[in-house]
Design a protein around this motif. Sequence first.
Motif, PDB file in Angstrom:
ATOM      1  N   ASN A 130     -14.577  13.692 -20.073  1.00  0.00           N
ATOM      2  CA  ASN A 130     -16.135  14.536 -20.063  1.00  0.00           C
ATOM      3  C   ASN A 130     -17.060  13.399 -19.968  1.00  0.00           C
ATOM      4  O   ASN A 130     -18.168  14.187 -20.828  1.00  0.00           O
ATOM      5  CB  ASN A 130     -15.958  15.330 -21.759  1.00  0.00           C
ATOM      6  N   VAL A 131     -16.921  12.644 -18.557  1.00  0.00           N
ATOM      7  CA  VAL A 131     -17.849  11.923 -18.678  1.00  0.00           C
ATOM      8  C   VAL A 131     -19.042  12.921 -17.608  1.00  0.00           C
ATOM      9  O   VAL A 131     -18.199  12.964 -16.957  1.00  0.00           O
ATOM     10  CB  VAL A 131     -17.700  10.270 -18.009  1.00  0.00           C
ATOM     11  N   THR A 132     -20.229  13.159 -18.019  1.00  0.00           N
ATOM     12  CA  THR A 132     -20.791  13.277 -16.910  1.00  0.00           C
ATOM     13  C   THR A 132     -21.520  12.717 -15.749  1.00  0.00           C
ATOM     14  O   THR A 132     -22.790  11.546 -16.529  1.00  0.00           O
ATOM     15  CB  THR A 132     -21.735  15.123 -17.207  1.00  0.00           C
ATOM     16  N   TYR A 133     -22.585  13.611 -14.949  1.00  0.00           N
ATOM     17  CA  TYR A 133     -23.217  12.577 -14.098  1.00  0.00           C
ATOM     18  C   TYR A 133     -24.732  12.126 -14.434  1.00  0.00           C
ATOM     19  O   TYR A 133     -25.292  10.899 -14.756  1.00  0.00           O
ATOM     20  CB  TYR A 133     -23.609  13.050 -12.648  1.00  0.00           C
ATOM     21  N   SER A 134     -24.689  12.907 -15.580  1.00  0.00           N
ATOM     22  CA  SER A 134     -26.577  13.069 -16.070  1.00  0.00           C
ATOM     23  C   SER A 134     -25.956  11.799 -16.750  1.00  0.00           C
ATOM     24  O   SER A 134     -27.522  11.366 -17.649  1.00  0.00           O
ATOM     25  CB  SER A 134     -26.762  13.434 -16.909  1.00  0.00           C
ATOM     26  N   GLU A 135     -24.502  11.244 -18.028  1.00  0.00           N
ATOM     27  CA  GLU A 135     -24.784  10.063 -18.335  1.00  0.00           C
ATOM     28  C   GLU A 135     -24.766   8.709 -18.019  1.00  0.00           C
ATOM     29  O   GLU A 135     -24.742   7.937 -18.629  1.00  0.00           O
ATOM     30  CB  GLU A 135     -23.934  10.177 -19.286  1.00  0.00           C
ATOM     31  N   ILE A 136     -24.704   9.325 -16.135  1.00  0.00           N
ATOM     32  CA  ILE A 136     -25.085   7.474 -16.031  1.00  0.00           C
ATOM     33  C   ILE A 136     -26.229   7.405 -15.177  1.00  0.00           C
ATOM     34  O   ILE A 136     -27.403   8.030 -14.755  1.00  0.00           O
ATOM     35  CB  ILE A 136     -24.234   7.544 -14.175  1.00  0.00           C
ATOM     36  N   GLY A 137     -25.983   6.175 -14.879  1.00  0.00           N
ATOM     37  CA  GLY A 137     -28.117   5.871 -14.904  1.00  0.00           C
ATOM     38  C   GLY A 137     -28.828   5.052 -13.981  1.00  0.00           C
ATOM     39  O   GLY A 137     -27.198   4.116 -14.003  1.00  0.00           O
ATOM     40  N   THR A 179     -20.504  -2.330 -14.743  1.00  0.00           N
ATOM     41  CA  THR A 179     -21.939  -1.635 -13.930  1.00  0.00           C
ATOM     42  C   THR A 179     -21.665  -0.003 -13.621  1.00  0.00           C
ATOM     43  O   THR A 179     -23.261   0.602 -13.218  1.00  0.00           O
ATOM     44  CB  THR A 179     -22.446  -2.148 -12.140  1.00  0.00           C
ATOM     45  N   GLY A 180     -21.194   0.754 -13.774  1.00  0.00           N
ATOM     46  CA  GLY A 180     -20.851   2.026 -14.065  1.00  0.00           C
ATOM     47  C   GLY A 180     -19.456   2.208 -13.948  1.00  0.00           C
ATOM     48  O   GLY A 180     -19.034   3.643 -13.164  1.00  0.00           O
ATOM     49  N   LYS A 181     -19.235   1.011 -12.766  1.00  0.00           N
ATOM     50  CA  LYS A 181     -17.655   1.615 -11.849  1.00  0.00           C
ATOM     51  C   LYS A 181     -16.595   2.516 -12.403  1.00  0.00           C
ATOM     52  O   LYS A 181     -17.146   3.716 -12.103  1.00  0.00           O
ATOM     53  CB  LYS A 181     -17.116   0.568 -10.784  1.00  0.00           C
ATOM     54  N   THR A 182     -16.798   2.689 -13.826  1.00  0.00           N
ATOM     55  CA  THR A 182     -15.569   3.493 -14.570  1.00  0.00           C
ATOM     56  C   THR A 182     -15.574   4.809 -14.689  1.00  0.00           C
ATOM     57  O   THR A 182     -15.090   5.659 -14.351  1.00  0.00           O
ATOM     58  CB  THR A 182     -14.567   2.994 -15.497  1.00  0.00           C
ATOM     59  N   MET A 183     -17.152   4.138 -14.925  1.00  0.00           N
ATOM     60  CA  MET A 183     -17.793   5.685 -15.560  1.00  0.00           C
ATOM     61  C   MET A 183     -18.266   6.743 -14.018  1.00  0.00           C
ATOM     62  O   MET A 183     -17.958   7.894 -14.643  1.00  0.00           O
ATOM     63  CB  MET A 183     -19.015   5.177 -15.986  1.00  0.00           C
ATOM     64  N   LEU A 184     -18.378   6.239 -13.507  1.00  0.00           N
ATOM     65  CA  LEU A 184     -18.726   6.860 -12.327  1.00  0.00           C
ATOM     66  C   LEU A 184     -17.742   7.678 -11.634  1.00  0.00           C
ATOM     67  O   LEU A 184     -17.459   8.599 -11.287  1.00  0.00           O
ATOM     68  CB  LEU A 184     -18.818   5.843 -10.872  1.00  0.00           C
ATOM     69  N   ALA A 185     -15.712   6.855 -11.984  1.00  0.00           N
ATOM     70  CA  ALA A 185     -15.330   7.385 -11.266  1.00  0.00           C
ATOM     71  C   ALA A 185     -14.934   8.769 -12.356  1.00  0.00           C
ATOM     72  O   ALA A 185     -13.899   9.171 -11.700  1.00  0.00           O
ATOM     73  CB  ALA A 185     -13.741   6.346 -11.048  1.00  0.00           C
ATOM     74  N   LYS A 186     -14.402   8.702 -13.606  1.00  0.00           N
ATOM     75  CA  LYS A 186     -14.993   9.607 -14.193  1.00  0.00           C
ATOM     76  C   LYS A 186     -15.409  10.470 -14.159  1.00  0.00           C
ATOM     77  O   LYS A 186     -15.494  11.528 -14.765  1.00  0.00           O
ATOM     78  CB  LYS A 186     -14.929   9.006 -15.914  1.00  0.00           C
ATOM     79  N   ALA A 187     -16.721  10.219 -14.307  1.00  0.00           N
ATOM     80  CA  ALA A 187     -17.808  11.792 -14.373  1.00  0.00           C
ATOM     81  C   ALA A 187     -16.786  12.508 -12.647  1.00  0.00           C
ATOM     82  O   ALA A 187     -16.958  13.746 -12.756  1.00  0.00           O
ATOM     83  CB  ALA A 187     -18.874  11.047 -14.086  1.00  0.00           C
ATOM     84  N   VAL A 188     -16.363  11.599 -11.870  1.00  0.00           N
ATOM     85  CA  VAL A 188     -16.407  12.407 -10.383  1.00  0.00           C
ATOM     86  C   VAL A 188     -15.011  13.578 -11.084  1.00  0.00           C
ATOM     87  O   VAL A 188     -15.515  14.495 -10.341  1.00  0.00           O
ATOM     88  CB  VAL A 188     -15.931  11.707  -9.416  1.00  0.00           C
ATOM     89  N   ALA A 189     -14.298  12.528 -11.705  1.00  0.00           N
ATOM     90  CA  ALA A 189     -12.956  13.565 -12.610  1.00  0.00           C
ATOM     91  C   ALA A 189     -13.386  15.346 -13.159  1.00  0.00           C
ATOM     92  O   ALA A 189     -13.058  15.752 -13.233  1.00  0.00           O
ATOM     93  CB  ALA A 189     -12.276  12.723 -12.704  1.00  0.00           C
ATOM     94  N   THR A 190     -14.367  14.455 -14.254  1.00  0.00           N
ATOM     95  CA  THR A 190     -14.727  16.011 -15.035  1.00  0.00           C
ATOM     96  C   THR A 190     -15.910  16.885 -13.948  1.00  0.00           C
ATOM     97  O   THR A 190     -15.390  17.693 -13.850  1.00  0.00           O
ATOM     98  CB  THR A 190     -16.222  14.969 -15.201  1.00  0.00           C
ATOM     99  N   GLU A 191     -16.654  16.287 -13.272  1.00  0.00           N
ATOM    100  CA  GLU A 191     -17.419  16.944 -12.258  1.00  0.00           C
ATOM    101  C   GLU A 191     -16.205  18.221 -11.335  1.00  0.00           C
ATOM    102  O   GLU A 191     -16.480  18.972 -10.972  1.00  0.00           O
ATOM    103  CB  GLU A 191     -18.762  16.172 -11.392  1.00  0.00           C
ATOM    104  N   SER A 192     -14.888  17.274 -10.997  1.00  0.00           N
ATOM    105  CA  SER A 192     -14.408  18.153 -10.036  1.00  0.00           C
ATOM    106  C   SER A 192     -13.034  18.844 -10.465  1.00  0.00           C
ATOM    107  O   SER A 192     -11.865  19.317  -9.852  1.00  0.00           O
ATOM    108  CB  SER A 192     -13.548  16.866  -8.962  1.00  0.00           C
TER     109      SER A 192
END
Length: 393
Positions: A130-137, A179-192
Motif C-alpha cells: 500500500n505504498v503509493t508514489y505520492s508518499e515518495i519525495g 534513499t527509498g529504493k525499497t519504497m520505490l519497488a513497493k510503490a511500483v508493486a502497489t500501482e501495478s
Amino acid sequence: MSGDFDTIRDASSSDEVQLVRLLEEKIKSLQIEIENLRKELNYYKAEMEKMLSPPLIEAVVLDVLPDGRVLVRSSSGPNLVVNVASHIDQKLIKPGVSVALNQRGSTILEVLPQKEDPIVKTMEIVEKPNVTYSEIGGLEEQIKELREVVELPLKKPEIFREIGVEPPKGVLLYGPPGTGKTMLAKAVATESNAVFIHVVASEFAQKFVGEGARIVRELFEMAKRKAPSIIFIDEIDAIGAKRIDIGTSGEREIQRTLMQLLAELDGFNPLDNVKIIAATNRIDILDPALLRPGRFDRIIEVPLPDFRGRTEIFNIYLKKMKIEDNINLELLSQLSEGFSGADIKNVCVEAAYMAIRDGRNKVTMKDLVDAITKINVKRNNMESMKERREKYS
Ligand SMILES: Nc1ncnc2c1ncn2[C@@H]1O[C@H](COP(=O)(O)OP(=O)(O)OP(=O)(O)O)[C@@H](O)[C@H]1O
C-alpha cells in the motif's frame, strides 16, 4: 410334587436363558472380529494396490499452450509437451504448479498440493502493498522510468507486443542506504496491482547454506504462481559481487546461487507478468554478468535527495504531524544537506519525541533543528565507526 417340577422347569429355563445370552455375546464378538478382519483386509488390499500401481512422474508446469496442451519440466529432466486428463480442472493448470504425469510422461493425471518451502515462507510477501508514489519525495525521474519499464509492461503487455519491443526483464536500483529504493519497488508493486515479494540476498548466502540455488528456483516458481508479481532482491551484491577467486565452499555456494539467478532471469519471458527489481549500495562490485542484456539491463540511480527532494520529504512527513505554523521547510532542507530520506524521517520522529518529552502536543521549528543536529551526530559517529572498521579489517 408339583412344586419339585416347577423348580426343575425353572432351573432348566434359567440355564436356557443363560445359554442364549452366551451365544448372543459370542455372535457379537465374532461380528466385531469379522469387522476388524474386513478392515485389515481392506488395508492390505489398498497397500497392495499402491505397491502394484506404476509410479507417477512429478513435473512443474512451465506454460499452457494455445491448443490446451501444457509445457512441463519433468523431475527426470527434459521439458515435455503433455495433455491434461479430462477429469482435471484446466483452470488449475498454471505456470509453477506441481503436477503428476502418467508413467509414459504424456498426460497430467493429478495436480499436486503446493508444497511451499518453509524457507520461501520466511520471505516478506505482501499480497496488496500500500505504498503509493505520492508518499515518495524527490524521485520523480526514477518513478517515471519505473512506471515505463515495470508498471506499463505489467499492466499493458499488449502495447509492447504490438510495437515489437521487449521491456527489460530486470531493473537494478543503486544508491546510498535509506534513499527509498525499497519504497520505490513497493510503490511500483502497489500501482501495478502486483504481489510484492521481498528477499534479502545476504540471507540466501548466510542462512541457507547449500540451498541458495534451490531457494532461487522456488522463489521464481512462487512468483509465477502469484503473478502479476514483483520480486525485489535487496542487497544483490551479497550474491552478485564479482569474485576473483572462488576457492572456499562458501564462495562456491554463492557462485551456484548466482548462476541459478542468472538461469532464472534468462529463462523467463520479458512479457511474463513477473518483474525483478534488485537493489544495491555497491554497484561498483557487481559481477558484469548480472548487467548483461536480458538480465538487469535497466540501471536506475537513486541518489541522496537534493535541496528540493529534501524539502518534499520533510513536507511528506510533517504533513502527517501536528506542527507550529512557523516551520521553515527551506531552512530544514538547507540544514540537512547529505541526509537520506530515511534520515529525514528519523529527524521528524525525533522532533516529535522532543515535543512529547516536553509535554507539548505540537512540534516546533526548534525541535526539528535540534533533531537535525542529533541525527547528524549519530550519522557522523556511524561514519567514523565504518571508517575504523574498514581500516582495521
Ligand atoms: N524519497 C523518500 N521519500 C519518502 N520517504 C523516504 C524516502 N527515502 C527514504 N524514505 C524513508 O526511509 C525509509 C527507508 O527507505 P528505504 O528502505 O526505501 O531505503 P533503501 O534505499 O531501500 O535503503 P537500503 O539500501 O538501506 O535498503 C522508508 O521506509 C521511508 O520511510
